[in-house]
Motif scaffolding. Structure first.
Motif, PDB file in Angstrom:
ATOM      1  N   SER A 126     -37.989  -8.812 -75.613  1.00 33.67           N
ATOM      2  CA  SER A 126     -37.496  -9.650 -76.683  1.00 33.67           C
ATOM      3  C   SER A 126     -36.998  -8.648 -77.738  1.00 33.67           C
ATOM      4  N   VAL A 127     -35.652  -8.711 -78.064  1.00 26.93           N
ATOM      5  CA  VAL A 127     -35.309  -7.975 -79.292  1.00 26.93           C
ATOM      6  C   VAL A 127     -34.669  -8.789 -80.278  1.00 26.93           C
ATOM      7  N   PHE A 128     -34.573  -8.053 -81.547  1.00 25.73           N
ATOM      8  CA  PHE A 128     -34.066  -8.749 -82.684  1.00 25.73           C
ATOM      9  C   PHE A 128     -32.833  -7.801 -83.128  1.00 25.73           C
ATOM     10  N   ILE A 129     -31.672  -8.386 -83.230  1.00 27.25           N
ATOM     11  CA  ILE A 129     -30.588  -7.597 -83.806  1.00 27.25           C
ATOM     12  C   ILE A 129     -30.482  -7.584 -85.199  1.00 27.25           C
ATOM     13  N   THR A 130     -30.338  -6.721 -86.139  1.00 24.48           N
ATOM     14  CA  THR A 130     -30.155  -6.798 -87.537  1.00 24.48           C
ATOM     15  C   THR A 130     -28.823  -5.808 -87.839  1.00 24.48           C
ATOM     16  N   ALA A 131     -28.323  -6.212 -89.237  1.00 27.59           N
ATOM     17  CA  ALA A 131     -27.508  -5.385 -89.607  1.00 27.59           C
ATOM     18  C   ALA A 131     -27.496  -5.445 -90.949  1.00 27.59           C
ATOM     19  N   SER A 132     -26.831  -4.485 -91.680  1.00 30.30           N
ATOM     20  CA  SER A 132     -26.636  -4.472 -93.321  1.00 30.30           C
ATOM     21  C   SER A 132     -25.925  -5.636 -93.679  1.00 30.30           C
ATOM     22  N   ASP A 133     -25.952  -6.206 -95.031  1.00 26.36           N
ATOM     23  CA  ASP A 133     -25.473  -7.257 -95.526  1.00 26.36           C
ATOM     24  C   ASP A 133     -23.915  -6.893 -95.387  1.00 26.36           C
ATOM     25  N   GLU A 134     -23.595  -5.752 -95.875  1.00 22.39           N
ATOM     26  CA  GLU A 134     -22.250  -5.270 -96.026  1.00 22.39           C
ATOM     27  C   GLU A 134     -21.490  -5.542 -94.449  1.00 22.39           C
ATOM     28  N   ASP A 135     -22.154  -4.926 -93.340  1.00 21.12           N
ATOM     29  CA  ASP A 135     -21.589  -4.900 -92.055  1.00 21.12           C
ATOM     30  C   ASP A 135     -21.794  -6.496 -91.459  1.00 21.12           C
ATOM     31  N   ARG A 136     -22.605  -7.371 -92.069  1.00 21.32           N
ATOM     32  CA  ARG A 136     -22.561  -8.512 -91.487  1.00 21.32           C
ATOM     33  C   ARG A 136     -21.139  -9.426 -92.112  1.00 21.32           C
ATOM     34  N   ILE A 137     -21.148  -9.283 -93.520  1.00 24.07           N
ATOM     35  CA  ILE A 137     -19.965  -9.678 -93.916  1.00 24.07           C
ATOM     36  C   ILE A 137     -18.585  -9.325 -93.418  1.00 24.07           C
ATOM     37  N   ALA A 138     -18.685  -8.123 -93.230  1.00 23.75           N
ATOM     38  CA  ALA A 138     -17.235  -7.761 -92.604  1.00 23.75           C
ATOM     39  C   ALA A 138     -17.054  -8.414 -91.318  1.00 23.75           C
ATOM     40  N   SER A 139     -18.237  -8.218 -90.453  1.00 18.29           N
ATOM     41  CA  SER A 139     -17.840  -8.878 -89.270  1.00 18.29           C
ATOM     42  C   SER A 139     -17.714 -10.392 -89.286  1.00 18.29           C
ATOM     43  N   LEU A 140     -18.287 -11.210 -90.186  1.00 17.98           N
ATOM     44  CA  LEU A 140     -18.069 -12.545 -90.217  1.00 17.98           C
ATOM     45  C   LEU A 140     -16.600 -12.681 -90.683  1.00 17.98           C
TER      46      LEU A 140
END
Length: 157
Positions: A126-140
């Motif tokens: 089991s793994v959990f993927i996370t990213a910075s808020d900036e990267d997540r916003i850009a992705s969305l």
């Protein structure tokens, strides 16, 4: 329990966990399950697929989650199952489907609380993927073709 290798991926919204899961499954030569699990769970449970889509990965409070987990861990009888609220039935149907998949094949499962469903399976990573808020916003923003404010709204839901 099976000898199949199952990798479960939890992820933050916008962290590209689904893409990572798909690439990992491709490299391993196995299937990746995400939303496909909803159709399988609906088919296996006899419940309407639209119900699964409506309740798909909605945030739950810890009381509801603990209530469902207690019901699941103690086993549930047919009469008890019939009296359950629909969101409990949907949650349990997904858990059952995840366990059936793990018994049948090696695979990658994205989301759906698969790590909890398979907690007692020996060959689960089991793994959990996370990213910075900036990267997540850009992705969305890119994924949904929306402005930054809307991407932030999506991210916190």
């Amino acid at each position: 329990m099976s000898g199949n290798l199952v990798i479960t991926i939890g992820r933050q919204c916008g962290s590209s966990g689904k893409i990572i899961g798909q690439k990992l499954a491709e490299e391993m030569g196995v299937k990746c399950y995400d939303k496909e699990l909803l159709a399988l769970a609906a088919k296996n449970s006899g419940l309407c697929e639209e119900l699964f889509e409506t309740h798909d990965e909605k945030p739950t409070n810890s009381f509801l989650y603990s209530l469902v987990m207690d019901t699941y861990s103690m086993g549930y009888t047919t009469s008890g199952y019939m009296d359950m609220p629909i969101n409990h039935k949907i949650f349990l149907a997904q858990f059952d489907t995840i366990k059936q998949l793990a018994d049948q094949e090696s695979c990658v499962i994205v989301g759906r609380c698969a790590d909890y469903a398979l907690a007692d399976y020996p060959k689960v990573v089991s793994v959990f993927i996370t990213a910075s808020d900036e990267d997540r916003i850009a992705s969305l923003k890119k994924l949904y073709n929306v402005e930054e404010a809307k991407a932030k709204d999506i991210m916190v839901k």
